[in-house]
Design a protein around this motif. Structure first.
Motif, PDB file in Angstrom:
ATOM      1  N   GLU A 130      73.155  56.650  35.865  1.00 14.24           N
ATOM      2  CA  GLU A 130      72.005  57.135  35.091  1.00 14.24           C
ATOM      3  C   GLU A 130      70.850  57.484  36.016  1.00 14.24           C
ATOM      4  OE1 GLU A 130      70.011  58.593  32.052  1.00 14.24           O
ATOM      5  OE2 GLU A 130      71.989  57.740  31.713  1.00 14.24           O
ATOM      6  N   ARG A 131      70.664  56.682  37.041  1.00 13.25           N
ATOM      7  CA  ARG A 131      69.598  56.952  38.008  1.00 13.25           C
ATOM      8  C   ARG A 131      69.844  58.273  38.732  1.00 13.25           C
ATOM      9  NH1 ARG A 131      68.535  52.337  42.251  1.00 13.25           N
ATOM     10  NH2 ARG A 131      70.421  53.196  43.125  1.00 13.25           N
ATOM     11  N   ALA A 132      71.089  58.531  39.103  1.00 14.02           N
ATOM     12  CA  ALA A 132      71.415  59.796  39.770  1.00 14.02           C
ATOM     13  C   ALA A 132      71.179  60.978  38.827  1.00 14.02           C
ATOM     14  CB  ALA A 132      72.863  59.780  40.247  1.00 14.02           C
ATOM     15  N   VAL A 133      71.586  60.825  37.576  1.00 18.46           N
ATOM     16  CA  VAL A 133      71.375  61.889  36.590  1.00 18.46           C
ATOM     17  C   VAL A 133      69.883  62.149  36.425  1.00 18.46           C
ATOM     18  CG1 VAL A 133      71.659  62.520  34.148  1.00 18.46           C
ATOM     19  CG2 VAL A 133      73.559  61.462  35.393  1.00 18.46           C
ATOM     20  N   ASP A 134      69.113  61.072  36.326  1.00 19.17           N
ATOM     21  CA  ASP A 134      67.658  61.211  36.174  1.00 19.17           C
ATOM     22  C   ASP A 134      67.026  61.922  37.367  1.00 19.17           C
ATOM     23  OD1 ASP A 134      67.664  59.946  33.721  1.00 19.17           O
ATOM     24  OD2 ASP A 134      67.047  57.989  34.513  1.00 19.17           O
ATOM     25  N   VAL A 135      67.469  61.572  38.566  1.00 15.16           N
ATOM     26  CA  VAL A 135      66.915  62.194  39.772  1.00 15.16           C
ATOM     27  C   VAL A 135      67.175  63.692  39.762  1.00 15.16           C
ATOM     28  CG1 VAL A 135      67.216  62.375  42.288  1.00 15.16           C
ATOM     29  CG2 VAL A 135      66.937  60.132  41.224  1.00 15.16           C
ATOM     30  N   TYR A 136      68.411  64.082  39.467  1.00 14.34           N
ATOM     31  CA  TYR A 136      68.735  65.513  39.400  1.00 14.34           C
ATOM     32  C   TYR A 136      67.925  66.196  38.300  1.00 14.34           C
ATOM     33  CZ  TYR A 136      72.788  65.413  42.566  1.00 14.34           C
ATOM     34  OH  TYR A 136      73.601  65.326  43.655  1.00 14.34           O
ATOM     35  N   GLU A 137      67.836  65.542  37.172  1.00 16.67           N
ATOM     36  CA  GLU A 137      67.114  66.119  36.039  1.00 16.67           C
ATOM     37  C   GLU A 137      65.633  66.315  36.383  1.00 16.67           C
ATOM     38  OE1 GLU A 137      67.294  65.397  31.245  1.00 16.67           O
ATOM     39  OE2 GLU A 137      67.557  63.682  32.569  1.00 16.67           O
ATOM     40  N   ASN A 138      65.028  65.312  36.971  1.00 24.82           N
ATOM     41  CA  ASN A 138      63.612  65.400  37.339  1.00 24.82           C
ATOM     42  C   ASN A 138      63.357  66.456  38.407  1.00 24.82           C
ATOM     43  OD1 ASN A 138      62.924  63.410  35.503  1.00 24.82           O
ATOM     44  ND2 ASN A 138      63.126  61.759  36.999  1.00 24.82           N
ATOM     45  N   ALA A 139      64.370  66.739  39.210  1.00 25.61           N
ATOM     46  CA  ALA A 139      64.250  67.767  40.243  1.00 25.61           C
ATOM     47  C   ALA A 139      64.566  69.156  39.685  1.00 25.61           C
ATOM     48  CB  ALA A 139      65.187  67.444  41.414  1.00 25.61           C
ATOM     49  N   GLY A 140      64.903  69.225  38.387  1.00 25.37           N
ATOM     50  CA  GLY A 140      65.226  70.519  37.795  1.00 25.37           C
ATOM     51  C   GLY A 140      66.643  70.975  38.088  1.00 25.37           C
ATOM     52  N   ARG A 141      67.453  70.085  38.604  1.00 23.52           N
ATOM     53  CA  ARG A 141      68.848  70.420  38.937  1.00 23.52           C
ATOM     54  C   ARG A 141      69.741  69.972  37.777  1.00 23.52           C
ATOM     55  NH1 ARG A 141      69.854  68.408  44.941  1.00 23.52           N
ATOM     56  NH2 ARG A 141      71.910  69.225  44.403  1.00 23.52           N
ATOM     57  N   PHE A 142      69.575  70.660  36.659  1.00 19.88           N
ATOM     58  CA  PHE A 142      70.241  70.262  35.428  1.00 19.88           C
ATOM     59  C   PHE A 142      71.759  70.374  35.517  1.00 19.88           C
ATOM     60  CE2 PHE A 142      65.954  71.564  34.099  1.00 19.88           C
ATOM     61  CZ  PHE A 142      65.553  70.380  33.508  1.00 19.88           C
ATOM     62  N   ARG A 143      72.240  71.379  36.201  1.00 18.06           N
ATOM     63  CA  ARG A 143      73.692  71.548  36.340  1.00 18.06           C
ATOM     64  C   ARG A 143      74.305  70.356  37.076  1.00 18.06           C
ATOM     65  NH1 ARG A 143      75.379  77.507  37.677  1.00 18.06           N
ATOM     66  NH2 ARG A 143      74.277  77.727  35.730  1.00 18.06           N
ATOM     67  N   ASP A 144      73.631  69.922  38.165  1.00 18.05           N
ATOM     68  CA  ASP A 144      74.117  68.758  38.912  1.00 18.05           C
ATOM     69  C   ASP A 144      74.006  67.488  38.069  1.00 18.05           C
ATOM     70  OD1 ASP A 144      74.733  70.211  41.240  1.00 18.05           O
ATOM     71  OD2 ASP A 144      72.683  70.027  41.993  1.00 18.05           O
ATOM     72  N   ALA A 145      72.928  67.375  37.298  1.00 14.95           N
ATOM     73  CA  ALA A 145      72.744  66.204  36.437  1.00 14.95           C
ATOM     74  C   ALA A 145      73.867  66.133  35.404  1.00 14.95           C
ATOM     75  CB  ALA A 145      71.382  66.259  35.750  1.00 14.95           C
ATOM     76  N   ALA A 146      74.139  67.243  34.766  1.00 13.53           N
ATOM     77  CA  ALA A 146      75.182  67.273  33.739  1.00 13.53           C
ATOM     78  C   ALA A 146      76.558  67.023  34.353  1.00 13.53           C
ATOM     79  CB  ALA A 146      75.161  68.604  33.003  1.00 13.53           C
ATOM     80  N   ALA A 147      76.818  67.621  35.517  1.00 15.89           N
ATOM     81  CA  ALA A 147      78.117  67.419  36.173  1.00 15.89           C
ATOM     82  C   ALA A 147      78.323  65.949  36.535  1.00 15.89           C
ATOM     83  CB  ALA A 147      78.218  68.299  37.420  1.00 15.89           C
ATOM     84  N   THR A 148      77.281  65.307  37.025  1.00 21.32           N
ATOM     85  CA  THR A 148      77.374  63.891  37.365  1.00 21.32           C
ATOM     86  C   THR A 148      77.668  63.068  36.114  1.00 21.32           C
ATOM     87  OG1 THR A 148      75.877  64.171  39.243  1.00 21.32           O
ATOM     88  CG2 THR A 148      76.150  61.938  38.396  1.00 21.32           C
ATOM     89  N   ALA A 149      76.967  63.354  35.043  1.00 18.58           N
ATOM     90  CA  ALA A 149      77.196  62.630  33.786  1.00 18.58           C
ATOM     91  C   ALA A 149      78.614  62.869  33.276  1.00 18.58           C
ATOM     92  CB  ALA A 149      76.161  63.059  32.743  1.00 18.58           C
ATOM     93  N   LEU A 150      79.070  64.114  33.324  1.00 18.59           N
ATOM     94  CA  LEU A 150      80.422  64.427  32.859  1.00 18.59           C
ATOM     95  C   LEU A 150      81.479  63.720  33.692  1.00 18.59           C
ATOM     96  CD1 LEU A 150      80.271  68.225  31.993  1.00 18.59           C
ATOM     97  CD2 LEU A 150      80.738  66.344  30.436  1.00 18.59           C
ATOM     98  N   ASN A 151      81.312  63.748  34.997  1.00 18.21           N
ATOM     99  CA  ASN A 151      82.281  63.092  35.884  1.00 18.21           C
ATOM    100  C   ASN A 151      82.362  61.596  35.624  1.00 18.21           C
ATOM    101  OD1 ASN A 151      83.012  65.467  37.133  1.00 18.21           O
ATOM    102  ND2 ASN A 151      81.550  65.238  38.803  1.00 18.21           N
ATOM    103  N   ALA A 152      81.295  61.026  35.127  1.00 21.63           N
ATOM    104  CA  ALA A 152      81.265  59.595  34.824  1.00 21.63           C
ATOM    105  C   ALA A 152      81.687  59.305  33.381  1.00 21.63           C
ATOM    106  CB  ALA A 152      79.860  59.045  35.070  1.00 21.63           C
ATOM    107  N   GLY A 153      82.041  60.367  32.630  1.00 22.86           N
ATOM    108  CA  GLY A 153      82.453  60.177  31.251  1.00 22.86           C
ATOM    109  C   GLY A 153      81.287  59.982  30.292  1.00 22.86           C
ATOM    110  N   MET A 154      80.090  60.318  30.738  1.00 24.15           N
ATOM    111  CA  MET A 154      78.891  60.174  29.907  1.00 24.15           C
ATOM    112  C   MET A 154      78.624  61.503  29.198  1.00 24.15           C
ATOM    113  SD  MET A 154      76.705  58.070  32.787  1.00 24.15           S
ATOM    114  CE  MET A 154      75.244  57.794  31.812  1.00 24.15           C
ATOM    115  N   ASN A 155      79.514  61.847  28.263  1.00 21.27           N
ATOM    116  CA  ASN A 155      79.471  63.160  27.609  1.00 21.27           C
ATOM    117  C   ASN A 155      78.179  63.392  26.831  1.00 21.27           C
ATOM    118  OD1 ASN A 155      82.063  63.730  28.549  1.00 21.27           O
ATOM    119  ND2 ASN A 155      82.984  62.741  26.787  1.00 21.27           N
ATOM    120  N   GLU A 156      77.748  62.393  26.090  1.00 19.95           N
ATOM    121  CA  GLU A 156      76.530  62.573  25.296  1.00 19.95           C
ATOM    122  C   GLU A 156      75.326  62.817  26.204  1.00 19.95           C
ATOM    123  OE1 GLU A 156      74.098  60.627  21.565  1.00 19.95           O
ATOM    124  OE2 GLU A 156      76.010  59.753  22.182  1.00 19.95           O
ATOM    125  N   ARG A 157      75.289  62.121  27.317  1.00 17.63           N
ATOM    126  CA  ARG A 157      74.186  62.312  28.280  1.00 17.63           C
ATOM    127  C   ARG A 157      74.240  63.718  28.867  1.00 17.63           C
ATOM    128  NH1 ARG A 157      69.837  62.798  30.289  1.00 17.63           N
ATOM    129  NH2 ARG A 157      68.993  61.512  31.962  1.00 17.63           N
TER     130      ARG A 157
END
Length: 184
Positions: A46-73
């Motif tokens: 979640e921290r990694a997703v937040d960091v990417y999201e806060n940096a505007g790197r939404f694609r990386d944030a979503a990919a990280t969440a997906l790879n972790a099985g966090m589909n809703e996130r």
């Protein structure tokens, strides 16, 4: 610095390694590279997703969440970025049908929204989507198949009116006949 192999095979303290890294973004990147390879806590991911999201790197944030099985996130990240196509596709794959319908609508993909609703058994919702898109004839056909005869009749009438206003008299006549509207 420990390699991924060392982290996987030895009891290396991941938090100590992450603390060595100079920025939140570097830590987030390191965690995203380890997702699915080592046992990470939900908090770390979640921290990694937040960091990417806060940096505007939404694609990386979503990919990280997906790879972790966090589909809703991942869906949330795509929605926040305004990527409703990707949000809808991800929601659909995760079995989040209503959310997929909503995001397809926001992406102006009304046919996909209605198809998703129909496949999920949400016939009333499919009719609403077609109606919202101005596809009154298709909404009426769907309503009729779902046993909503009065609703279908009203939708056919609206379709005929739209066709007449547009000067598409053949379509208006065909729809009126299909609906049993003899007065047209």
């Amino acid at each position: 610095m420990a390699s991924v192999r060392e982290i996987m095979t030895k009891k290396v303290d991941l938090e100590k390694i992450l603390d060595i890294l100079s920025s939140d973004e570097a830590r987030g990147h390191a965690i995203s590279q380890l997702v699915g390879k080592v046992d990470l806590s939900a908090q770390q991911i979640e921290r990694a997703v937040d960091v990417y999201e806060n940096a505007g790197r939404f694609r990386d944030a979503a990919a990280t969440a997906l790879n972790a099985g966090m589909n809703e996130r991942a869906v949330e990240v795509y929605e926040k970025a305004g990527s409703f196509d990707a949000a809808a596709d991800t929601a659909l794959k995760a079995g989040m049908n209503e959310r997929a319908v909503e995001d397809y609508e926001k992406a102006d993909r009304f046919r996909d929204a209605a198809d998703t609703a129909l496949k999920a058994g949400m016939k009333e919702r499919a009719v609403e989507v077609y109606e919202k898109a101005g596809r009154f004839d298709t909404a009426a056909d769907t309503a009729l198949k779902a046993g909503m005869k009065e609703r279908a009749k009203g939708l056919y009438k609206r379709a005929v009116e739209v066709y007449e206003k547009a000067g598409w008299f053949r379509d208006a006549a065909d729809t009126a006949l299909k609906a049993g509207m003899k007065e047209r």
